[in-house]
Motif scaffolding. Structure first.
Motif, PDB file in Angstrom:
ATOM      1  N   UNK A 113       0.837  -1.205   0.000  1.00 24.75           N
ATOM      2  CA  UNK A 113       0.000   0.000   0.000  1.00 24.75           C
ATOM      3  C   UNK A 113       0.870   1.252   0.000  1.00 24.75           C
ATOM      4  N   UNK A 114       1.819   1.315   0.911  1.00 23.36           N
ATOM      5  CA  UNK A 114       2.680   2.503   0.999  1.00 23.36           C
ATOM      6  C   UNK A 114       3.529   2.671  -0.265  1.00 23.36           C
ATOM      7  N   UNK A 115       3.984   1.539  -0.819  1.00 27.56           N
ATOM      8  CA  UNK A 115       4.823   1.605  -2.024  1.00 27.56           C
ATOM      9  C   UNK A 115       4.051   2.199  -3.201  1.00 27.56           C
ATOM     10  N   UNK A 116       2.742   1.951  -3.229  1.00 25.19           N
ATOM     11  CA  UNK A 116       1.915   2.463  -4.327  1.00 25.19           C
ATOM     12  C   UNK A 116       1.371   3.861  -4.043  1.00 25.19           C
ATOM     13  N   UNK A 117       0.981   4.121  -2.795  1.00 22.04           N
ATOM     14  CA  UNK A 117       0.238   5.358  -2.510  1.00 22.04           C
ATOM     15  C   UNK A 117       1.113   6.549  -2.125  1.00 22.04           C
ATOM     16  N   UNK A 118       2.189   6.310  -1.376  1.00 27.82           N
ATOM     17  CA  UNK A 118       2.973   7.488  -0.964  1.00 27.82           C
ATOM     18  C   UNK A 118       3.654   8.180  -2.149  1.00 27.82           C
ATOM     19  N   UNK A 119       4.125   7.438  -3.176  1.00 28.79           N
ATOM     20  CA  UNK A 119       4.615   8.158  -4.363  1.00 28.79           C
ATOM     21  C   UNK A 119       3.508   8.975  -5.045  1.00 28.79           C
ATOM     22  N   UNK A 120       2.256   8.504  -4.937  1.00 26.80           N
ATOM     23  CA  UNK A 120       1.152   9.273  -5.521  1.00 26.80           C
ATOM     24  C   UNK A 120       0.947  10.587  -4.766  1.00 26.80           C
ATOM     25  N   UNK A 121       1.171  10.555  -3.444  1.00 24.63           N
ATOM     26  CA  UNK A 121       1.067  11.792  -2.666  1.00 24.63           C
ATOM     27  C   UNK A 121       2.057  12.846  -3.168  1.00 24.63           C
ATOM     28  N   UNK A 122       3.320  12.421  -3.323  1.00 25.65           N
ATOM     29  CA  UNK A 122       4.332  13.405  -3.760  1.00 25.65           C
ATOM     30  C   UNK A 122       4.144  13.756  -5.236  1.00 25.65           C
ATOM     31  N   UNK A 123       3.619  12.792  -6.017  1.00 24.00           N
ATOM     32  CA  UNK A 123       3.307  13.109  -7.425  1.00 24.00           C
ATOM     33  C   UNK A 123       2.266  14.225  -7.478  1.00 24.00           C
ATOM     34  N   UNK A 124       1.232  14.123  -6.643  1.00 24.52           N
ATOM     35  CA  UNK A 124       0.206  15.172  -6.626  1.00 24.52           C
ATOM     36  C   UNK A 124       0.821  16.520  -6.232  1.00 24.52           C
ATOM     37  N   UNK A 125       1.680  16.506  -5.202  1.00 22.01           N
ATOM     38  CA  UNK A 125       2.291  17.770  -4.776  1.00 22.01           C
ATOM     39  C   UNK A 125       3.129  18.376  -5.903  1.00 22.01           C
ATOM     40  N   UNK A 126       3.873  17.518  -6.610  1.00 23.69           N
ATOM     41  CA  UNK A 126       4.676  18.023  -7.715  1.00 23.69           C
ATOM     42  C   UNK A 126       3.822  18.601  -8.821  1.00 23.69           C
ATOM     43  N   UNK A 127       2.727  17.909  -9.159  1.00 23.81           N
ATOM     44  CA  UNK A 127       1.821  18.403 -10.206  1.00 23.81           C
ATOM     45  C   UNK A 127       1.137  19.688  -9.757  1.00 23.81           C
ATOM     46  N   UNK A 128       0.717  19.731  -8.503  1.00 29.02           N
ATOM     47  CA  UNK A 128       0.038  20.933  -7.983  1.00 29.02           C
ATOM     48  C   UNK A 128       0.981  22.139  -8.050  1.00 29.02           C
ATOM     49  N   UNK A 129       2.263  21.896  -7.725  1.00 24.02           N
ATOM     50  CA  UNK A 129       3.228  23.000  -7.710  1.00 24.02           C
ATOM     51  C   UNK A 129       3.671  23.396  -9.109  1.00 24.02           C
ATOM     52  N   UNK A 130       3.393  22.533 -10.104  1.00 20.62           N
ATOM     53  CA  UNK A 130       3.859  22.829 -11.460  1.00 20.62           C
ATOM     54  C   UNK A 130       5.332  22.532 -11.643  1.00 20.62           C
TER      55      UNK A 130
END
Length: 243
Positions: A73-90
């Protein structure tokens, strides 16, 4: 009792996913791909917690039990958290790639450390901690700089809230690793399951709700800021020339 904590975790993820899925109605169409990343985070965790609630996925190292679905779960979801932050920040692709890669390494080293013992376990844990420090370095460094360049003042405030939320709460997990069965053994398995389930629901569902709120704020106030800025920069045709 440990199955109860996993069952409550499943219910929390189910409720969170339902609420976040409803949020698609509130997010503009052009941001729904990014928003889908958020919704997928607790939805993936549903399966992990449901499997553990059935008593499946516990691996006995001979010294303690490691719940493999939790790390998947963590291996799949925590990278998605930082992916969202990166996309949100542009942020650019290279920076987002580093973020995701370091977060994957954080989980992989933590998992390997949990399966190991003695100095090897602590060495692997230390490598995971270094990778997590790299995630924090990027989130407070180049990703924040990208957010300054691409977001309005309101949007940057939302980014700061989400970034601090993730970094502070994720910083609790290494402490649990240290005091739990993988480390010093000061916290028993059931208590660890309770604390981790609570943190997982907060970090996944809570992060999603904060982000949804932020998307709404940016949509309403962020647009107003840009409109105000445009109005301020536009020439005033009604103004009379001064002498």
């Amino acid at each position: 009792m440990i199955e109860l904590w996993f069952t409550l975790g499943t219910i929390g993820m189910l409720a969170g996913t339902a609420i976040l899925a409803y949020g698609f109605r509130l997010v503009p169409a052009e941001r729904r791909t990014r928003y889908a990343v958020l919704v997928s985070i607790p939805s993936i965790a549903i399966f992990a917690y449901a499997i553990m609630a059935l008593g499946i996925g516990g691996f006995d190292t001979g010294d303690h039990i490691v719940w493999i679905p939790r790390y998947v779960d963590w291996l799949l979801t925590t990278p998605l958290n930082v992916l969202f932050l990166g996309l949100f920040a542009g942020a650019d692709r290279e920076t987002i790639g580093k973020l995701v890669g370091l977060q994957v390494l954080t989980i992989v080293f933590g998992f390997a450390g949990a399966l190991s013992s003695g100095l090897l376990a602590w060495g692997l844990f230390a490598l995971g901690a270094v990778a997590f420090a790299g995630v924090g370095y990027l989130l407070y460094g180049s990703v924040s700089e990208a957010a300054v360049d691409t977001l309005s003042e309101v949007g940057f405030g939302v980014y700061e809230t989400l970034r601090n939320f993730v970094v502070v709460l994720w910083g609790v997990y290494p402490v649990i690793w240290i005091v739990g069965q993988s480390g010093l053994g000061l916290m028993d398995l059931e208590t660890t399951a309770l604390v981790v389930a609570y943190l997982d629901v907060v970090t996944k569902v809570g992060f999603g709700l904060l982000a949804l709120s932020g998307e709404a704020i940016v949509e309403e106030l962020g647009t107003q800021v840009f409109e105000d800025e445009d109005a301020a920069l536009a020439p005033d045709h009604d103004a009379q020339p001064s002498d």
